[in-house]
Design an enzyme around this catalytic site. Structure first.
Site, short mmCIF file in Angstrom:
data_model
loop_
_atom_site.label_atom_id
_atom_site.label_comp_id
_atom_site.label_asym_id
_atom_site.label_seq_id
_atom_site.Cartn_x
_atom_site.Cartn_y
_atom_site.Cartn_z
CB ALA A 92 0.88 -6.81 -4.45
N GLY A 137 0.40 -4.10 -9.36
CA GLY A 137 1.45 -4.96 -9.90
C GLY A 137 1.04 -5.66 -11.17
CD GLU A 140 4.05 -1.63 -10.58
OE1 GLU A 140 4.80 -0.71 -10.25
OE2 GLU A 140 3.65 -2.51 -9.78
CD GLU A 160 0.10 0.54 -7.15
OE1 GLU A 160 0.65 -0.38 -7.74
OE2 GLU A 160 -0.49 1.48 -7.74
#
Length: 201
Positions: A92, A137, A140, A160
């Site tokens: 992100a 992300g 993911e 993260e």
């Protein structure tokens, strides 16, 4: 009633004889490149090279739109989702999230929540073609695809924890299914990055 009937008839007609998709139809995207190859393959390229394709609201919104458009056309048999040689997506965009308030981040309309479900309604197969970094992300997003093809330089990780948080777009669930509980726990709790060979083993 007449308008509703005409709209329904138009939708049905497009299902029977869908309009030809032209690559120029996707020219308005700012953070994606979309093209049709051989009239049957949709290729979506994440296109934020200056930030290693970091995920942000505009990119996720455009990705959702592109996936929907390609999925609606009966001639498209597969979608390939890719990035650059340096990065599939490096997580992100923290620079954008850093200025958000707690209420912004916890909003059900936050782009991380949109990312978590971006492929759920897509009926045709999605292949993630991963080169370089697929972190946070980005990792993911790759796991949301039906097949992941990794280049020799691919790097996967959920780092993260290094900024005091956890994977927020389904990574804790999908990672367990992909590589097993023990390896998933190690990646999530340490932030360690693995290469393509380790991801396959």
């Amino acid at each position: 009633r007449l308008y509703m009937a005409l709209s329904r008839a138009n939708r049905v007609l497009h299902q029977i004889h869908p309009p030809e998709i032209d690559n120029s139809d996707f020219a308005y995207f700012q953070e994606l490149k979309v093209e049709i190859i051989e009239k049957q393959i949709g290729v979506i390229t994440l296109n934020r090279p200056k930030v290693l394709n970091a995920l942000a609201p505009t990119l996720i919104s455009e990705l959702r739109t592109a996936l929907f458009v390609l999925d609606q056309h009966r001639d498209i048999g597969v979608i390939i989702l890719t990035g650059s040689s340096k990065a599939f997506a490096a997580g992100a965009d923290i620079s954008q999230m850093a200025v958000q308030s707690l209420s912004d981040v916890r909003s059900p309309n936050h782009f991380v929540d949109a990312l978590a479900s971006v492929t759920e309604s897509i009926s045709i197969p999605i292949i993630a073609a991963v080169s370089g970094y697929a972190l946070g992300g980005g990792c993911e997003l790759a796991m949301m695809c039906d097949i992941v093809i990794a280049a020799d330089n691919a790097k996967f990780g959920q780092p993260e924890i290094k900024i005091g948080t956890i994977p927020g777009a389904g990574g804790t669930q999908r990672l367990v299914k992909a590589i097993g509980k023990s390896k998933a726990m190690e990646m999530v709790l340490t932030g360690n990055i693995i290469n393509a060979e380790e991801a396959c083993s």
